[in-house]
Design an enzyme around this catalytic site. Structure first.
Site, PDB file in Angstrom:
ATOM      1  N   LYS A 147      -7.413  17.121 -28.419  1.00 49.56           N
ATOM      2  CA  LYS A 147      -6.530  16.571 -27.379  1.00 49.56           C
ATOM      3  C   LYS A 147      -6.625  15.051 -27.350  1.00 49.56           C
ATOM      4  O   LYS A 147      -5.610  14.354 -27.255  1.00 49.56           O
ATOM      5  CB  LYS A 147      -6.918  17.147 -26.004  1.00 49.56           C
ATOM      6  CG  LYS A 147      -6.541  18.614 -25.838  1.00 49.56           C
ATOM      7  CD  LYS A 147      -7.196  19.261 -24.622  1.00 49.56           C
ATOM      8  CE  LYS A 147      -6.883  20.757 -24.595  1.00 49.56           C
ATOM      9  NZ  LYS A 147      -7.566  21.496 -23.543  1.00 49.56           N
ATOM     10  N   GLN A 166     -11.858  20.385 -18.815  1.00 53.67           N
ATOM     11  CA  GLN A 166     -11.857  21.412 -19.868  1.00 53.67           C
ATOM     12  C   GLN A 166     -12.558  22.679 -19.380  1.00 53.67           C
ATOM     13  O   GLN A 166     -13.684  22.628 -18.891  1.00 53.67           O
ATOM     14  CB  GLN A 166     -12.557  20.873 -21.133  1.00 53.67           C
ATOM     15  CG  GLN A 166     -12.556  21.848 -22.297  1.00 53.67           C
ATOM     16  CD  GLN A 166     -11.157  22.131 -22.830  1.00 53.67           C
ATOM     17  OE1 GLN A 166     -10.304  21.249 -22.899  1.00 53.67           O
ATOM     18  NE2 GLN A 166     -10.908  23.382 -23.207  1.00 53.67           N
ATOM     19  N   ASP A 180      -2.755  19.889 -16.413  1.00 49.98           N
ATOM     20  CA  ASP A 180      -2.899  21.290 -16.822  1.00 49.98           C
ATOM     21  C   ASP A 180      -2.123  22.225 -15.893  1.00 49.98           C
ATOM     22  O   ASP A 180      -2.012  23.422 -16.164  1.00 49.98           O
ATOM     23  CB  ASP A 180      -4.383  21.691 -16.808  1.00 49.98           C
ATOM     24  CG  ASP A 180      -4.977  21.823 -18.200  1.00 49.98           C
ATOM     25  OD1 ASP A 180      -4.191  21.834 -19.176  1.00 49.98           O
ATOM     26  OD2 ASP A 180      -6.205  21.922 -18.312  1.00 49.98           O
TER      27      ASP A 180
END
Ligand code: NAP
Length: 282
Positions: free
Chosen positions: A54, A98, A121
């Site tokens: 990412k 994460q 997200d």
């Protein structure tokens, strides 16, 4: 094989190139690059690989990198403090915590510290609420990637019957809502569904997001259906999905491969979300 390939690798490269252009325009206009903060806790090898990928793709798109790596035993209040600092930092457009966090950590309450406008997200309760109302907001990356793949292939959604296999907050549940907002007729199957094949065989489009390797076989799919495989499984022979690719590809009209289908789209949509957040559209 009869099916045409829904090529996530190619489409993800296109989305990243568009994002790079938008990032350059944003930086030219404001004098500051859009910024993505990644927060990694502990040493899970797969999470390390995902976060590294990412960050690399974000940098290549002209997005500034704000990375924090905390040790696995870091107390929750320390993780919370990092998230709060990033929430207040005007250089940071988007924040990604994460997952999964190391066992014992309350990821749900930590995620809630991310302001909706920086929730790239799309996992906070506020983002989920905005999605349920079809109000503007940041959407979860993997479902967005699935829809982008269908759109790019010109696969129409209004009036189509889509069977989504899986109802997680990360993939299945938000995807079902996004498909409803696109006027598809949506059935959501899960581990307690009595006869999965009977449900999926009715569908024009089957999205497999159950996390069960090879769950979807030829008997689950009607001739000419579109099949999207979200599953990712590391096997001795490489990556595999939730779909038995060869036998299903013989019946389907379109199919995503694993790897090279939904996976690359997830990171591409994360970068697109970061630009959306930077532009204040989150
Ligand atoms: P998850 O949280 O474990 O959820 C799995 C869902 O599938 C649950 O709703 C579960 O039902 C349902 N399910 C499990 N077994 C089933 C069965 N035999 N029949 C029907 N439904 C079943 O997983 P997730 O986070 O959504 O991820 C799903 C898969 O996608 C995993 O392989 C993951 O690695 C992959 N993934 C890929 C990407 C990508 O970028 N390509 C991104 C995220 C996830 P219940 O609700 O009843 O338990």
């Amino acid at each position: 094989m009869n099916a045409q390939i829904l090529d996530g690798k190619r489409l993800a490269a296109e989305v990243r190139a568009q994002t790079r252009e938008k990032a350059a325009a944003f930086t030219g206009r404001t004098g500051t690059a859009p910024g993505l903060a990644t927060v990694l806790v502990g040493d899970d090898p797969a999470s390390h690989v995902y976060v590294a990928s990412k960050r690399k793709m974000a940098a290549a798109a002209g997005i500034a990198d704000f990375h924090h790596h905390l040790p696995g035993p870091a107390p929750e209040r320390e993780i919370a403090a990092v998230l709060d600092d990033l929430a207040a930092d005007p250089r940071v457009s988007g924040i990604l915590l994460q997952l999964p966090l190391p066992a014992g950590k309350d990821s749900a309450s930590l995620i809630e510290r991310i302001p909706a406008g920086k929730d790239v997200d799309g996992l906070t309760t506020t983002s989920a609420g905005l999605l349920s109302r079809a109000a503007p907001g940041l959407r979860p990356c993997t479902p967005s990637g699935v829809i982008a793949l269908l759109d790019a292939a010109g696969i129409d959604l209004p009036g189509k019957h889509v069977a989504v296999v899986g109802r997680s907050q990360l993939v299945g549940a938000p995807l079902a809502q996004m498909l409803l907002h696109r006027n598809a007729t949506v059935t959501v199957a899960h581990s307690r569904t009595a006869d999965l094949a009977a449900v999926t065989r009715e569908a024009d489009i089957v999205v497999a997001a159950a996390g069960r390797e090879g769950l979807i076989t030829a008997k689950h799919v009607r001739e000419g259906a579109v099949v999207v495989d979200v599953g990712i499984h590391r096997t001795p022979d490489g990556l595999a999905g939730d779909v038995q690719f060869d036998e299903v590809a013989a019946r389907a009209s379109w199919i995503t491969p694993v790897p090279g289908g939904v996976g690359p789209m997830t990171i591409a949509m994360l970068l697109a979300n970061t630009l959306q957040a930077a532009a204040g559209l989150g």
